[in-house]
Design a protein around this motif. Structure first.
Motif, short mmCIF file in Angstrom:
data_model
loop_
_atom_site.label_atom_id
_atom_site.label_comp_id
_atom_site.label_asym_id
_atom_site.label_seq_id
_atom_site.Cartn_x
_atom_site.Cartn_y
_atom_site.Cartn_z
N ASN A 45 0.85 -1.18 0.00
CA ASN A 45 0.00 0.00 0.00
C ASN A 45 0.89 1.23 0.00
OD1 ASN A 45 -1.56 2.27 1.06
ND2 ASN A 45 -3.18 0.75 1.35
N ARG A 52 -5.47 7.98 2.99
CA ARG A 52 -5.98 8.22 1.63
C ARG A 52 -6.60 9.60 1.49
NH1 ARG A 52 -9.36 3.39 -1.01
NH2 ARG A 52 -9.43 5.03 -2.59
N ASP A 61 -6.18 4.55 -6.75
CA ASP A 61 -7.29 4.53 -5.79
C ASP A 61 -8.42 3.65 -6.27
OD1 ASP A 61 -5.94 6.17 -4.06
OD2 ASP A 61 -6.97 8.01 -4.68
N PHE A 62 -8.69 3.70 -7.58
CA PHE A 62 -9.74 2.85 -8.14
C PHE A 62 -9.41 1.38 -7.92
CE2 PHE A 62 -11.37 0.27 -11.65
CZ PHE A 62 -12.73 0.54 -11.58
N GLU A 63 -8.17 1.01 -8.13
CA GLU A 63 -7.80 -0.38 -7.99
C GLU A 63 -7.74 -0.82 -6.53
OE1 GLU A 63 -4.22 -0.77 -10.21
OE2 GLU A 63 -5.24 -0.54 -12.13
N LEU A 64 -7.49 0.15 -5.60
CA LEU A 64 -7.60 -0.19 -4.19
C LEU A 64 -9.03 -0.54 -3.83
CD1 LEU A 64 -5.36 2.43 -2.30
CD2 LEU A 64 -4.94 -0.01 -2.56
N ASP A 65 -9.97 0.20 -4.42
CA ASP A 65 -11.38 -0.01 -4.12
C ASP A 65 -11.96 -1.19 -4.90
OD1 ASP A 65 -11.39 2.16 -2.40
OD2 ASP A 65 -11.90 3.57 -4.01
N HIS A 66 -11.32 -1.55 -6.01
CA HIS A 66 -11.82 -2.63 -6.85
C HIS A 66 -10.68 -3.58 -7.15
CE1 HIS A 66 -14.31 0.95 -7.59
NE2 HIS A 66 -15.33 0.11 -7.68
#
Length: 330
Positions: free
Chosen positions: A4, A13, A65-70
């Motif tokens: 991370n 974040r 950030d998108f890939e952290l969430d998905h």
């Protein structure tokens, strides 16, 4: 996702762009190999560079950030701790490693994005070499930075423009030490000022600026020349404007006078019936630059005080002779 990047920089974040930059600078000062005593400094420096390369770029951060969430949408991570990603991390990390292995053969790193280093040292100016890096022959990964170009200004007598001079000057120059802390450097230099220097021109002193980092060459020092000026004297480029006082009879009758100029005494003919503020141009008598400037004499008519009986009578006779003259009729 192997790591991370927020954890690597020690931020949340919700951190702003400025917070991200501050966190990176703090860690870079701690782990930079040139100053750090930490055993894992090089590995930590690489890790925070990878993290900042992503989080310090708005578009890369958005995708990350998108890939952290998905996590199901993420791809290209090897999961083994190299922290590379096909979209943005891989180019940095593989370029860094590739440069480290190719440095001895190529004479420098290849392909790595060192925007993090440039951001850290950006406050020092472009003098650190614009992010160029050097591989030393011993095979270790090190970076050399050219020192920052620095600027100072000095004020000298106008006569130097005509004669030139060599002077010792002492400057107090703001700089940063190896730990990124501000300090003032006191430096005494011998400066040769050639004749013909225009107002505001600069002299470059090679390698007298900010010291380089890790063997990098020093920057240059640029000294801007300003000439001492006052209410009577003003300099614009190579032109000189000089206010001189003349008497009423010199203005009215037109006489030759002697004027002390910055380049010595000159004789000047005052035109008959000269008015206040008239300018006389002495061609090529300004600063002797490649294209010589001009000397402009600005005439100021000064009236003497009537302090004796004779002087009072002289003004009375003048008033009678010019009884028709009314200076307020215009």
């Amino acid at each position: 996702m192997a790591k991370n990047y927020y954890d690597d920089l020690g931020i949340s974040r919700q951190a702003s762009a400025e917070d991200i930059k501050k966190a990176y600078r703090k860690l870079a000062r701690k782990y930079h190999p040139d100053v750090s005593k930490e055993a894992n400094a090089e590995a930590m420096m690489q890790a925070i560079n990878v993290a900042y390369d992503t989080l310090g770029d708005a578009e890369k951060k958005k995708q990350y950030d998108f890939e952290l969430d998905h996590p199901q949408a993420a791809y290209g991570f090897n999961g083994g701790g190299s922290d590379t990603h096909s979209g943005f991390g891989q180019g940095f990390d593989q370029g860094y490693q590739q440069g480290a292995h190719q440095g001895n053969a190529q004479g420098g790193f290849q392909g790595g994005d060192f925007s993090g280093f440039e951001d850290l040292f950006g406050r020092f100016g472009q003098g650190f070499g614009g992010g160029q890096y050097q591989q030393y022959s011993n095979g270790s990964r090190q970076q050399s930075f050219r020192g920052e170009d620095q600027h100072a200004s000095i004020e000298v007598d106008l006569e130097i423009a005509f004669q030139g001079a060599t002077q010792n000057i002492t400057l107090q120059i703001p700089t940063y030490n190896a730990y990124g802390e501000p300090e003032v450097q006191r430096k005494t230099l011998q400066v040769k000022i050639p004749k013909g220097m225009k107002e505001g021109q600069q002299i470059r002193l090679s390698k007298q600026g900010q010291a380089g980092i890790n063997g990098g060459e020093a920057g240059d020092l640029y000294i801007q020349i300003h000439y001492k000026q006052d209410d009577k004297l003003r300099v614009e480029g190579a032109d000189i404007y000089y206010n001189i006082d003349i008497s009423p009879w010199e203005a009215a009758l037109g006489q030759e006078i002697e004027v002390n100029t910055p380049n010595g005494k000159v004789k000047v003919g005052i035109p008959k019936n000269t008015v206040y503020g008239k300018q006389l141009r002495l061609k090529d008598k300004g600063i002797p630059a490649k294209v010589p400037g001009h000397l402009y004499l600005i005439l100021n008519i000064v009236y003497p005080k009537a302090e004796t009986e004779q002087q009072v009578h002289a003004y009375e006779d003048l008033a009678k002779a010019f009884s028709h003259f009314n200076p307020r009729s215009h």
